[in-house]
Motif scaffolding. Sequence first.
Motif, PDB file in Angstrom:
ATOM      1  N   PHE A  55      47.865  51.007  31.413  1.00 15.07           N
ATOM      2  CA  PHE A  55      47.701  50.750  32.846  1.00 15.07           C
ATOM      3  C   PHE A  55      47.620  49.250  33.112  1.00 15.07           C
ATOM      4  CE2 PHE A  55      44.501  49.921  36.245  1.00 15.07           C
ATOM      5  CZ  PHE A  55      45.351  50.141  37.319  1.00 15.07           C
ATOM      6  N   ARG A  56      46.834  48.538  32.313  1.00 16.12           N
ATOM      7  CA  ARG A  56      46.701  47.087  32.499  1.00 16.12           C
ATOM      8  C   ARG A  56      48.060  46.401  32.390  1.00 16.12           C
ATOM      9  NH1 ARG A  56      41.606  47.257  29.270  1.00 16.12           N
ATOM     10  NH2 ARG A  56      39.940  47.000  30.773  1.00 16.12           N
ATOM     11  N   HIS A  57      48.839  46.759  31.378  1.00 17.69           N
ATOM     12  CA  HIS A  57      50.170  46.152  31.197  1.00 17.69           C
ATOM     13  C   HIS A  57      51.064  46.454  32.396  1.00 17.69           C
ATOM     14  CE1 HIS A  57      49.544  44.627  27.187  1.00 17.69           C
ATOM     15  NE2 HIS A  57      49.161  45.812  26.747  1.00 17.69           N
ATOM     16  N   ALA A  58      51.046  47.694  32.847  1.00 17.71           N
ATOM     17  CA  ALA A  58      51.870  48.070  34.002  1.00 17.71           C
ATOM     18  C   ALA A  58      51.426  47.304  35.249  1.00 17.71           C
ATOM     19  CB  ALA A  58      51.792  49.576  34.244  1.00 17.71           C
ATOM     20  N   PHE A  59      50.131  47.198  35.458  1.00 19.26           N
ATOM     21  CA  PHE A  59      49.626  46.517  36.652  1.00 19.26           C
ATOM     22  C   PHE A  59      50.019  45.044  36.643  1.00 19.26           C
ATOM     23  CE2 PHE A  59      46.779  44.747  39.758  1.00 19.26           C
ATOM     24  CZ  PHE A  59      46.762  45.723  40.742  1.00 19.26           C
ATOM     25  N   VAL A  60      49.943  44.415  35.489  1.00 21.30           N
ATOM     26  CA  VAL A  60      50.365  43.014  35.379  1.00 21.30           C
ATOM     27  C   VAL A  60      51.858  42.899  35.685  1.00 21.30           C
ATOM     28  CG1 VAL A  60      50.699  41.088  33.765  1.00 21.30           C
ATOM     29  CG2 VAL A  60      48.511  42.309  33.828  1.00 21.30           C
ATOM     30  N   ARG A  61      52.642  43.842  35.196  1.00 21.90           N
ATOM     31  CA  ARG A  61      54.087  43.842  35.471  1.00 21.90           C
ATOM     32  C   ARG A  61      54.356  43.984  36.969  1.00 21.90           C
ATOM     33  NH1 ARG A  61      55.381  48.148  32.786  1.00 21.90           N
ATOM     34  NH2 ARG A  61      55.973  49.464  34.511  1.00 21.90           N
ATOM     35  N   TRP A  62      53.596  44.851  37.631  1.00 20.05           N
ATOM     36  CA  TRP A  62      53.797  45.100  39.054  1.00 20.05           C
ATOM     37  C   TRP A  62      53.314  43.950  39.923  1.00 20.05           C
ATOM     38  CZ3 TRP A  62      50.805  50.278  38.393  1.00 20.05           C
ATOM     39  CH2 TRP A  62      51.622  51.220  37.749  1.00 20.05           C
ATOM     40  N   SER A  63      52.179  43.352  39.554  1.00 17.01           N
ATOM     41  CA  SER A  63      51.523  42.415  40.467  1.00 17.01           C
ATOM     42  C   SER A  63      51.454  40.977  39.979  1.00 17.01           C
ATOM     43  CB  SER A  63      50.089  42.888  40.751  1.00 17.01           C
ATOM     44  OG  SER A  63      49.291  42.757  39.584  1.00 17.01           O
ATOM     45  N   GLY A  64      51.584  40.785  38.679  1.00 17.60           N
ATOM     46  CA  GLY A  64      51.444  39.448  38.119  1.00 17.60           C
ATOM     47  C   GLY A  64      50.017  39.092  37.734  1.00 17.60           C
ATOM     48  N   VAL A  65      49.062  39.975  38.028  1.00 16.33           N
ATOM     49  CA  VAL A  65      47.661  39.739  37.658  1.00 16.33           C
ATOM     50  C   VAL A  65      47.071  41.007  37.057  1.00 16.33           C
ATOM     51  CG1 VAL A  65      47.284  37.977  39.422  1.00 16.33           C
ATOM     52  CG2 VAL A  65      46.760  40.357  39.947  1.00 16.33           C
ATOM     53  N   PRO A  67      44.290  44.036  36.614  1.00 17.25           N
ATOM     54  CA  PRO A  67      43.540  44.802  37.606  1.00 17.25           C
ATOM     55  C   PRO A  67      42.193  44.172  37.936  1.00 17.25           C
ATOM     56  CG  PRO A  67      44.394  46.273  35.912  1.00 17.25           C
ATOM     57  CD  PRO A  67      44.685  44.874  35.481  1.00 17.25           C
ATOM     58  N   SER A  68      41.503  43.642  36.938  1.00 20.20           N
ATOM     59  CA  SER A  68      40.186  43.037  37.180  1.00 20.20           C
ATOM     60  C   SER A  68      40.309  41.786  38.050  1.00 20.20           C
ATOM     61  CB  SER A  68      39.496  42.707  35.859  1.00 20.20           C
ATOM     62  OG  SER A  68      40.321  41.880  35.067  1.00 20.20           O
ATOM     63  N   GLN A  69      41.390  41.027  37.892  1.00 25.39           N
ATOM     64  CA  GLN A  69      41.616  39.845  38.730  1.00 25.39           C
ATOM     65  C   GLN A  69      41.980  40.254  40.157  1.00 25.39           C
ATOM     66  OE1 GLN A  69      44.626  38.237  36.022  1.00 25.39           O
ATOM     67  NE2 GLN A  69      43.460  36.325  36.033  1.00 25.39           N
ATOM     68  N   PHE A  70      42.757  41.310  40.280  1.00 24.21           N
ATOM     69  CA  PHE A  70      43.159  41.796  41.601  1.00 24.21           C
ATOM     70  C   PHE A  70      41.941  42.244  42.399  1.00 24.21           C
ATOM     71  CE2 PHE A  70      44.378  45.134  44.554  1.00 24.21           C
ATOM     72  CZ  PHE A  70      45.495  44.582  45.170  1.00 24.21           C
ATOM     73  N   ARG A  71      41.013  42.850  41.717  1.00 24.52           N
ATOM     74  CA  ARG A  71      39.835  43.415  42.378  1.00 24.52           C
ATOM     75  C   ARG A  71      38.915  42.336  42.950  1.00 24.52           C
ATOM     76  NH1 ARG A  71      36.809  48.156  39.403  1.00 24.52           N
ATOM     77  NH2 ARG A  71      37.633  49.487  41.031  1.00 24.52           N
ATOM     78  N   VAL A  72      38.888  41.167  42.360  1.00 21.89           N
ATOM     79  CA  VAL A  72      37.947  40.108  42.772  1.00 21.89           C
ATOM     80  C   VAL A  72      38.254  39.554  44.146  1.00 21.89           C
ATOM     81  CG1 VAL A  72      37.136  37.783  42.232  1.00 21.89           C
ATOM     82  CG2 VAL A  72      37.445  39.449  40.416  1.00 21.89           C
TER      83      VAL A  72
END
Length: 72
Positions: A55-65, A67-72
């Motif tokens: 999930f973390r790898h996919a989220f970085v691919r989708w958003s560039g950050v 998940p924990s960084q996105f949440r902040v």
Amino acid sequence: ALPICLRRHLAQQQTSYQQLLDELRFERAKLLLNDTDWPIYRIAETLGFSETASFRHAFVRWSGVAPSQFRV
């Protein structure tokens, strides 16, 4: 496996099942990260990922950050 007629229709729309799934997972992930205090592993499970790292790898691919960084 997807029926050939569905695969053909998606190709005509210049998309694929995986692209649609990724888009839906990304939108749901953003909602869950913003609207819940669930741990990342629970969000990953809810979205159908067998491992949190996937999930973390996919989220970085989708958003560039991450998940924990996105949440902040």
